[in-house]
Scaffold this motif. Sequence first.
Motif, short mmCIF file in Angstrom:
data_model
loop_
_atom_site.label_atom_id
_atom_site.label_comp_id
_atom_site.label_asym_id
_atom_site.label_seq_id
_atom_site.Cartn_x
_atom_site.Cartn_y
_atom_site.Cartn_z
N GLY A 133 -1.23 6.42 -6.19
CA GLY A 133 -1.75 7.27 -5.12
C GLY A 133 -1.13 8.65 -5.16
O GLY A 133 -1.80 9.67 -5.00
N GLY A 134 0.19 8.69 -5.43
CA GLY A 134 0.89 9.96 -5.53
C GLY A 134 0.37 10.77 -6.71
O GLY A 134 0.15 11.99 -6.61
N LEU B 297 0.83 -1.20 0.00
CA LEU B 297 0.00 0.00 0.00
C LEU B 297 0.87 1.26 0.00
O LEU B 297 0.57 2.24 -0.67
N LEU B 298 1.96 1.17 0.73
CA LEU B 298 2.89 2.31 0.78
C LEU B 298 3.45 2.60 -0.60
O LEU B 298 3.50 3.75 -1.04
N VAL B 299 3.79 1.52 -1.31
CA VAL B 299 4.31 1.69 -2.67
C VAL B 299 3.25 2.32 -3.56
O VAL B 299 3.51 3.25 -4.33
N VAL B 300 2.00 1.81 -3.42
CA VAL B 300 0.92 2.28 -4.30
C VAL B 300 0.54 3.73 -3.96
O VAL B 300 0.31 4.55 -4.84
N MET C 217 2.45 1.17 8.86
CA MET C 217 3.22 1.20 7.61
C MET C 217 2.84 2.40 6.75
O MET C 217 3.71 3.06 6.19
N ILE C 218 1.55 2.67 6.63
CA ILE C 218 1.15 3.71 5.66
C ILE C 218 0.73 4.99 6.33
O ILE C 218 0.53 6.01 5.67
N GLY C 219 0.53 4.97 7.66
CA GLY C 219 0.00 6.15 8.31
C GLY C 219 1.01 6.83 9.20
O GLY C 219 0.97 8.04 9.41
#
Lengths: 366, 225
Positions: B74-75, B64-67, B167-169
């Motif tokens: 996402g970016g 998810l971080l990559v996406v 991880m993502i937040g």
Amino acid sequence: MSTPENTISVAFRGPLGRFRLDAAFTAPARGVTALFGPSGCGKTTVLRCIAGLQRLADGRCDVAGDVWQDGTSFLPPHRRPIGYVFQEASLFPHLSVRKNLLYGAPRRPDPAANGNAVGFDEVAELLGLAKLLDRSPSNLSGGERQRVAVGRALLSRPKLLLMDEPLSALDRLTKDEILPFLERLHDRLSMPILYVSHDMSEVERLADHLVLMQGGRVTASGPLAALQSDPALPLAGSRDAAVSFDATVERFDAVDGLLTLDAGGPRLLIPAAPAAPGARRRVRIAAGDVSLTLEPPRGTSILNILPAKIVSLSAVGHHEVIVVLAPEPTGPRLLARVTRRSAAALALAAGQPVHAQIKGVSLAME
Amino acid sequence: MTADLWQPVRLTIELASFTTLVLLIVGTPIAWWLARSKAWWKEAVATLVAMPLVLPPTVLGFYLLVVLGPDGPGGALASLWGARTLAFTFEGLVLGSVVYSMPFVVQPIRNAFQAIGDRPLEVAATLRASPRRAFWTVAVPLATPGFLTGAVLGFAHTVGEFGVVLMIGGNIPGKTKVLSVAIYDYVETSRWYEANILAGGMVVFAFAVVLSMMLIEKRVARAGA
């Protein structure tokens, strides 16, 4: 004269379980047409195809001049003006009886609705539902549920009512409770009904037209009485062979409690409840209840003795003969089952004049 | 101190509510398709939906971080409103939670749709109901228990997530610092009193959720009898 406007004409071909469905028939677009045959012969599949619930690529369905399916077009089920009564009532469990009844009813009153359309109150009255309206389907008996299902189908203003063994999931008593309602429908509404059944007694009480099916094929199609009295078909040879037809009440004799019926020529006397002259009664005469004499019998207790001419004789099993009779001068055909010995003793032959003694006549409708 | 404690609680409820709402909107059509479709590859889709059940949250979080990151889709999405990335944002957290909690919402709704069977929909069709009307007036009301179960499970599962959030937040107060992360944080900094309050609250919450689930199931079983 049969034209596309007053007939239902269907043909479906395709795989069906272990055999192939290859069924085609034409029936009048009025009255009750029964699809009759043993379980698994494909009659339910035919009904589902007519409703559009099942789609066979090789199919044609033509109802009173409207094409619902042919080689290129297929009308989805919700666009077909049908009512469908399933074997199990299949009411919506989350809706009250009233909301079930109104689910398919047009939301706006249709100004073009003709006298044929039935209103909510009439359906509730016809099917005896007035007291059930605010109940939940889970609090209804099997018979009540099935009556709601019939009412729900009627209120969707169908042009064709399809009924798939609506009584087969019910016990004998409940069946007898519902059949009169169905008979009243038949009398009150002019919309055609296709009725699937494997129970000949239902067919005899309700049907006007009969389509016989066997192994995915239509073996015969025609007016009920004609098929019942056709010695080439299995019906006439069966243990409970009978003819049934409609007769009109002529008068009622209150002293003896006897109803005089006009059966399109011959008069029949039947002990029965009083009825107004002109009322229609469905009469059933079993082949086993008809005996034959060569001379007009005298001093007999039998009320109904009709002069008739033998149309045909055919052996049934090893020791009985089924005789098809045409009343003289006119009238519906009758069946008589006599022993082989009697047939030989009387030297019965086609064309011979005889007298048919009818021991029992039963009325389907009281 | 109270405001300090309140912030992660409120954020968690917001996140779980948003996520449940999105899941009901996105998950219902997926559940319907999985329940009704005859496509041979539908079980592959069902497997994809169910993957978060067995994947370690960190694995999910990593992808998810990559996406969501600046170089991922996402970016690109975030650049539409001038941001650099969806990671370490509340929106990104909602997106991650949707993926993470998907199976808990889709599965009960799919089961409920399947349990209805063909018949009620066929009946509706013979009563002139279009497929859309049959869906809203027959399928959805009859699947209500499935929707309730799905919503409760989706909400509760989102409240309880930790690995993916981390991880993502990250741990940004008021933006991404949700309950589970806050508890971890308090323990790390030896603030046991606060950790205790939040952890105890979670225990009570979990008890209430499981109890309400059981009551729903019991009521449904009785209604069906």
